[in-house]
Design a protein around this motif. Structure first.
Motif, PDB file in Angstrom:
ATOM      1  N   GLY A   1       0.790  -1.230   0.000  1.00  0.00           N
ATOM      2  CA  GLY A   1       0.000   0.000   0.000  1.00  0.00           C
ATOM      3  C   GLY A   1       0.816   1.270   0.000  1.00  0.00           C
ATOM      4  O   GLY A   1       0.396   2.281  -0.572  1.00  0.00           O
ATOM      5  N   ARG A   2       1.979   1.252   0.632  1.00  0.00           N
ATOM      6  CA  ARG A   2       2.811   2.451   0.728  1.00  0.00           C
ATOM      7  C   ARG A   2       3.966   2.462  -0.269  1.00  0.00           C
ATOM      8  O   ARG A   2       4.874   3.288  -0.153  1.00  0.00           O
ATOM      9  CB  ARG A   2       3.358   2.601   2.148  1.00  0.00           C
ATOM     10  N   ASP A   3       3.926   1.565  -1.233  1.00  0.00           N
ATOM     11  CA  ASP A   3       5.018   1.502  -2.205  1.00  0.00           C
ATOM     12  C   ASP A   3       5.113   2.790  -3.025  1.00  0.00           C
ATOM     13  O   ASP A   3       4.102   3.389  -3.400  1.00  0.00           O
ATOM     14  CB  ASP A   3       4.817   0.326  -3.160  1.00  0.00           C
ATOM     15  N   THR A   4       6.337   3.189  -3.299  1.00  0.00           N
ATOM     16  CA  THR A   4       6.656   4.249  -4.244  1.00  0.00           C
ATOM     17  C   THR A   4       7.388   3.589  -5.408  1.00  0.00           C
ATOM     18  O   THR A   4       7.798   2.423  -5.311  1.00  0.00           O
ATOM     19  CB  THR A   4       7.566   5.301  -3.613  1.00  0.00           C
ATOM     20  N   PRO A   5       7.568   4.295  -6.515  1.00  0.00           N
ATOM     21  CA  PRO A   5       8.366   3.698  -7.591  1.00  0.00           C
ATOM     22  C   PRO A   5       9.752   3.253  -7.119  1.00  0.00           C
ATOM     23  O   PRO A   5      10.265   2.232  -7.588  1.00  0.00           O
ATOM     24  CB  PRO A   5       8.460   4.838  -8.616  1.00  0.00           C
ATOM     25  N   GLU A   6      10.309   3.988  -6.157  1.00  0.00           N
ATOM     26  CA  GLU A   6      11.652   3.648  -5.670  1.00  0.00           C
ATOM     27  C   GLU A   6      11.656   2.383  -4.821  1.00  0.00           C
ATOM     28  O   GLU A   6      12.519   1.510  -4.996  1.00  0.00           O
ATOM     29  CB  GLU A   6      12.225   4.819  -4.872  1.00  0.00           C
ATOM     30  N   THR A   7      10.704   2.260  -3.889  1.00  0.00           N
ATOM     31  CA  THR A   7      10.674   1.060  -3.052  1.00  0.00           C
ATOM     32  C   THR A   7      10.311  -0.169  -3.878  1.00  0.00           C
ATOM     33  O   THR A   7      10.832  -1.269  -3.642  1.00  0.00           O
ATOM     34  CB  THR A   7       9.678   1.213  -1.895  1.00  0.00           C
ATOM     35  N   LEU A   8       9.432   0.023  -4.843  1.00  0.00           N
ATOM     36  CA  LEU A   8       9.046  -1.097  -5.696  1.00  0.00           C
ATOM     37  C   LEU A   8      10.218  -1.540  -6.567  1.00  0.00           C
ATOM     38  O   LEU A   8      10.465  -2.742  -6.739  1.00  0.00           O
ATOM     39  CB  LEU A   8       7.861  -0.687  -6.567  1.00  0.00           C
ATOM     40  N   ALA A   9      10.948  -0.577  -7.094  1.00  0.00           N
ATOM     41  CA  ALA A   9      12.112  -0.900  -7.913  1.00  0.00           C
ATOM     42  C   ALA A   9      13.131  -1.707  -7.129  1.00  0.00           C
ATOM     43  O   ALA A   9      13.734  -2.659  -7.660  1.00  0.00           O
ATOM     44  CB  ALA A   9      12.756   0.384  -8.435  1.00  0.00           C
ATOM     45  N   GLU A  10      13.315  -1.361  -5.854  1.00  0.00           N
ATOM     46  CA  GLU A  10      14.283  -2.064  -5.024  1.00  0.00           C
ATOM     47  C   GLU A  10      13.886  -3.522  -4.822  1.00  0.00           C
ATOM     48  O   GLU A  10      14.715  -4.433  -4.924  1.00  0.00           O
ATOM     49  CB  GLU A  10      14.402  -1.360  -3.664  1.00  0.00           C
ATOM     50  N   ARG A  11      12.596  -3.767  -4.564  1.00  0.00           N
ATOM     51  CA  ARG A  11      12.142  -5.139  -4.326  1.00  0.00           C
ATOM     52  C   ARG A  11      12.105  -5.964  -5.607  1.00  0.00           C
ATOM     53  O   ARG A  11      12.426  -7.156  -5.596  1.00  0.00           O
ATOM     54  CB  ARG A  11      10.768  -5.141  -3.647  1.00  0.00           C
ATOM     55  N   VAL A  12      11.760  -5.317  -6.705  1.00  0.00           N
ATOM     56  CA  VAL A  12      11.786  -6.026  -7.983  1.00  0.00           C
ATOM     57  C   VAL A  12      13.227  -6.392  -8.353  1.00  0.00           C
ATOM     58  O   VAL A  12      13.487  -7.493  -8.850  1.00  0.00           O
ATOM     59  CB  VAL A  12      11.125  -5.184  -9.092  1.00  0.00           C
ATOM     60  N   LEU A  13      14.161  -5.493  -8.094  1.00  0.00           N
ATOM     61  CA  LEU A  13      15.559  -5.776  -8.394  1.00  0.00           C
ATOM     62  C   LEU A  13      16.066  -6.982  -7.609  1.00  0.00           C
ATOM     63  O   LEU A  13      16.836  -7.800  -8.127  1.00  0.00           O
ATOM     64  CB  LEU A  13      16.424  -4.548  -8.104  1.00  0.00           C
ATOM     65  N   GLU A  14      15.634  -7.112  -6.360  1.00  0.00           N
ATOM     66  CA  GLU A  14      16.006  -8.284  -5.569  1.00  0.00           C
ATOM     67  C   GLU A  14      15.541  -9.568  -6.249  1.00  0.00           C
ATOM     68  O   GLU A  14      16.255 -10.581  -6.256  1.00  0.00           O
ATOM     69  CB  GLU A  14      15.408  -8.184  -4.163  1.00  0.00           C
ATOM     70  N   GLU A  15      14.348  -9.535  -6.813  1.00  0.00           N
ATOM     71  CA  GLU A  15      13.830 -10.702  -7.526  1.00  0.00           C
ATOM     72  C   GLU A  15      14.595 -10.946  -8.818  1.00  0.00           C
ATOM     73  O   GLU A  15      14.804 -12.094  -9.213  1.00  0.00           O
ATOM     74  CB  GLU A  15      12.338 -10.537  -7.812  1.00  0.00           C
ATOM     75  N   GLU A  16      14.995  -9.858  -9.486  1.00  0.00           N
ATOM     76  CA  GLU A  16      15.789 -10.001 -10.702  1.00  0.00           C
ATOM     77  C   GLU A  16      17.068 -10.774 -10.416  1.00  0.00           C
ATOM     78  O   GLU A  16      17.491 -11.641 -11.198  1.00  0.00           O
ATOM     79  CB  GLU A  16      16.136  -8.630 -11.276  1.00  0.00           C
ATOM     80  N   HIS A  17      17.711 -10.455  -9.296  1.00  0.00           N
ATOM     81  CA  HIS A  17      18.972 -11.105  -8.939  1.00  0.00           C
ATOM     82  C   HIS A  17      18.797 -12.592  -8.686  1.00  0.00           C
ATOM     83  O   HIS A  17      19.751 -13.370  -8.855  1.00  0.00           O
ATOM     84  CB  HIS A  17      19.568 -10.441  -7.694  1.00  0.00           C
ATOM     85  N   LYS A  18      17.614 -13.008  -8.292  1.00  0.00           N
ATOM     86  CA  LYS A  18      17.328 -14.434  -8.099  1.00  0.00           C
ATOM     87  C   LYS A  18      16.936 -15.105  -9.413  1.00  0.00           C
ATOM     88  O   LYS A  18      17.340 -16.232  -9.697  1.00  0.00           O
ATOM     89  CB  LYS A  18      16.201 -14.617  -7.078  1.00  0.00           C
ATOM     90  N   LEU A  19      16.114 -14.407 -10.198  1.00  0.00           N
ATOM     91  CA  LEU A  19      15.531 -15.011 -11.395  1.00  0.00           C
ATOM     92  C   LEU A  19      16.520 -15.136 -12.546  1.00  0.00           C
ATOM     93  O   LEU A  19      16.568 -16.182 -13.217  1.00  0.00           O
ATOM     94  CB  LEU A  19      14.329 -14.176 -11.841  1.00  0.00           C
ATOM     95  N   TYR A  20      17.285 -14.094 -12.799  1.00  0.00           N
ATOM     96  CA  TYR A  20      18.120 -14.065 -14.009  1.00  0.00           C
ATOM     97  C   TYR A  20      19.141 -15.207 -14.050  1.00  0.00           C
ATOM     98  O   TYR A  20      19.257 -15.898 -15.078  1.00  0.00           O
ATOM     99  CB  TYR A  20      18.814 -12.708 -14.127  1.00  0.00           C
ATOM    100  N   PRO A  21      19.891 -15.453 -12.971  1.00  0.00           N
ATOM    101  CA  PRO A  21      20.854 -16.558 -13.042  1.00  0.00           C
ATOM    102  C   PRO A  21      20.187 -17.904 -13.315  1.00  0.00           C
ATOM    103  O   PRO A  21      20.700 -18.701 -14.110  1.00  0.00           O
ATOM    104  CB  PRO A  21      21.522 -16.531 -11.659  1.00  0.00           C
ATOM    105  N   ARG A  22      19.067 -18.165 -12.673  1.00  0.00           N
ATOM    106  CA  ARG A  22      18.388 -19.442 -12.881  1.00  0.00           C
ATOM    107  C   ARG A  22      17.877 -19.565 -14.318  1.00  0.00           C
ATOM    108  O   ARG A  22      17.987 -20.623 -14.946  1.00  0.00           O
ATOM    109  CB  ARG A  22      17.232 -19.604 -11.892  1.00  0.00           C
ATOM    110  N   ALA A  23      17.303 -18.480 -14.831  1.00  0.00           N
ATOM    111  CA  ALA A  23      16.762 -18.515 -16.192  1.00  0.00           C
ATOM    112  C   ALA A  23      17.875 -18.655 -17.227  1.00  0.00           C
ATOM    113  O   ALA A  23      17.742 -19.408 -18.206  1.00  0.00           O
ATOM    114  CB  ALA A  23      15.945 -17.254 -16.453  1.00  0.00           C
ATOM    115  N   LEU A  24      18.964 -17.933 -17.032  1.00  0.00           N
ATOM    116  CA  LEU A  24      20.092 -18.034 -17.954  1.00  0.00           C
ATOM    117  C   LEU A  24      20.674 -19.445 -17.932  1.00  0.00           C
ATOM    118  O   LEU A  24      20.951 -20.032 -18.983  1.00  0.00           O
ATOM    119  CB  LEU A  24      21.168 -17.012 -17.587  1.00  0.00           C
TER     120      LEU A  24
END
Length: 203
Positions: free
Chosen positions: A161-184
């Motif tokens: 509910g209190r997400d801003t573009p900045e806080t959301l970007a930070e949490r999405v980036l954390e997921e990117e770091h998990k997803l990209y290596p596995r997908a590659l």
């Protein structure tokens, strides 16, 4: 695993996804090997990180060059290192069609949305304005159309509910770091199994 896929990572900034790919290799016997990190920004912080991981680097400013000329220089460097697959990781340049075509099926990208929704830039602000309940990130095959290639993997992030573009970007980036290596890694294992759904470099 023998005969690993030779991967080049293209970056323009801090290289956090490149770092995630490199660190994953330390923990898992991956099907990929990072043989080059290349950038259009010679001062990119990610280049320093890459060298700390022992990965060769190449940098050349795109300023003063048209897109086709810069992409020709980049292509020459990739082929000089016998690169088989390209991973875009915060590479803030659109690749020219002339560059993409010979590499079709061999360029992956990670995008901060659940593709095919919210292609392009400013994704987090657009997701919040739309009132979405979930967002996330996607790994896809690059085609000539922006963020339009086949999606290989996605990971969801619940919006708070209190997400801003900045806080959301930070949490999405954390997921990117998990997803990209596995997908590659999964994509490279498919390639090494002999399944070749796409034409390779130089076709």
């Amino acid at each position: 695993m023998a005969e690993k896929v030779r991967v080049a990572v293209l970056i323009s900034g801090r290289g956090s996804n490149m770092q995630a790919l490199a660190e994953y290799r330390r923990e898992v016997d991956t099907a990929y090997e990072l043989v080059l990190v290349a950038s259009n920004v010679p001062e990119a912080r990610g280049l320093v990180l890459a060298r700390r991981f022992g990965i060769k680097t190449w940098a050349h400013s795109h300023k003063g060059l048209d897109r086709a000329e810069f992409d020709r220089l980049l292509d020459e460097e990739l082929r000089r290192h016998d690169v088989e697959l390209i991973a875009l990781a915060g590479y803030m340049r659109l690749l020219s069609p002339g560059f993409i075509r010979p590499w079709i099926g061999r360029i992956l990208n990670i995008h901060p949305s659940l593709l095919p929704e919210y292609k392009g830039l400013d994704t987090h602000r657009r997701v919040l304005l739309a009132g979405e309940e979930y967002t996330g990130c996607s790994v896809h095959i690059v085609t000539e159309e922006l963020d339009d290639g086949p999606v290989l993997a996605r990971s969801e992030v619940k919006i708070r509910g209190r997400d801003t573009p900045e806080t959301l970007a930070e949490r999405v980036l954390e997921e990117e770091h998990k997803l990209y290596p596995r997908a590659l890694d999964a994509f490279c294992r498919t390639l090494k199994s002999g399944y070749e759904p796409f034409t390779g470099p130089g076709a």
